[in-house]
Design a protein around this motif. Sequence first.
Motif, short mmCIF file in Angstrom:
data_model
loop_
_atom_site.label_atom_id
_atom_site.label_comp_id
_atom_site.label_asym_id
_atom_site.label_seq_id
_atom_site.Cartn_x
_atom_site.Cartn_y
_atom_site.Cartn_z
N TYR A 93 67.65 -28.45 44.58
CA TYR A 93 67.57 -29.91 44.39
C TYR A 93 67.53 -30.24 42.90
N SER A 94 66.70 -29.54 42.15
CA SER A 94 66.63 -29.78 40.71
C SER A 94 67.97 -29.52 40.03
N SER A 138 55.08 -24.82 43.57
CA SER A 138 55.88 -25.08 44.76
C SER A 138 54.99 -25.50 45.92
N ARG A 178 69.68 -39.80 44.82
CA ARG A 178 69.34 -38.66 45.67
C ARG A 178 70.62 -37.92 46.07
N VAL A 200 73.35 -30.58 47.22
CA VAL A 200 72.25 -29.64 47.02
C VAL A 200 72.74 -28.21 47.28
N GLY A 203 65.17 -24.83 41.46
CA GLY A 203 65.51 -24.98 42.87
C GLY A 203 66.84 -25.70 43.00
N ARG A 258 62.37 -32.59 42.83
CA ARG A 258 62.21 -32.94 44.24
C ARG A 258 61.02 -33.88 44.40
N LYS A 259 61.23 -34.92 45.19
CA LYS A 259 60.15 -35.85 45.48
C LYS A 259 58.99 -35.05 46.07
N SER A 315 57.15 -33.07 44.19
CA SER A 315 56.87 -31.90 43.35
C SER A 315 55.42 -31.98 42.88
#
Length: 189
Positions: free
Chosen positions: A45-46, A165, A11, A17, A43, A55-56, A58
């Motif tokens: 995070y990706s 999203s 993570r 990020v 995004g 992202r957790k 998704s």
Amino acid sequence: MGAQQAGPFRRPTPQEVAAAAGRGLADVIGPGLRVLFCGFNPGLYSAAVGLPFARKGSRFWPALHGGGFTDRELHPWEHDELLRQGLGITSLSNRATARADELTSAELVAGVTGLAVKAQRYRPRWVAILGVTAYRIAFVRPRAGLGPQPDRLGPARLWVLPNPSGLNAHFPLPALTAEFGKLRQEIDG
């Protein structure tokens, strides 16, 4: 295709990020796909982890499975399995942002050219644009709705799906899954 990870990724920190702003993300693409799914852009995070829809929580992966495209819910790092299923992922813009509304209309319109080149080169049967707003802007079709579209990209037919999203409150997961299922039914007859 970029580097894959064999399992869950570490993570990223909030600083990692934030530092991903503007970074690109490798396509998950290959020849002869059933569907090339095309989002607005990665995004943060990706981009930070180097994997699409990472992202957790998704909703892309559960909608893909629930819509009948995969026999189980895949993980973002399972590029090879996604490609074996005849599915790929790309974006209209490869500039990571915190929110899709940070993209300009010009970026989305310009993204169609790159997407057309990919469609001509890789020859997917369908290109599924993930977000009616992105499609309306990028393809200059202000009244377009969900489902099949009159436009083509090379040999590929176009379909518009809701943006997966979590910010898209108009489409809770069951409704999103149903829309993915409509495309799968069209493809598989």
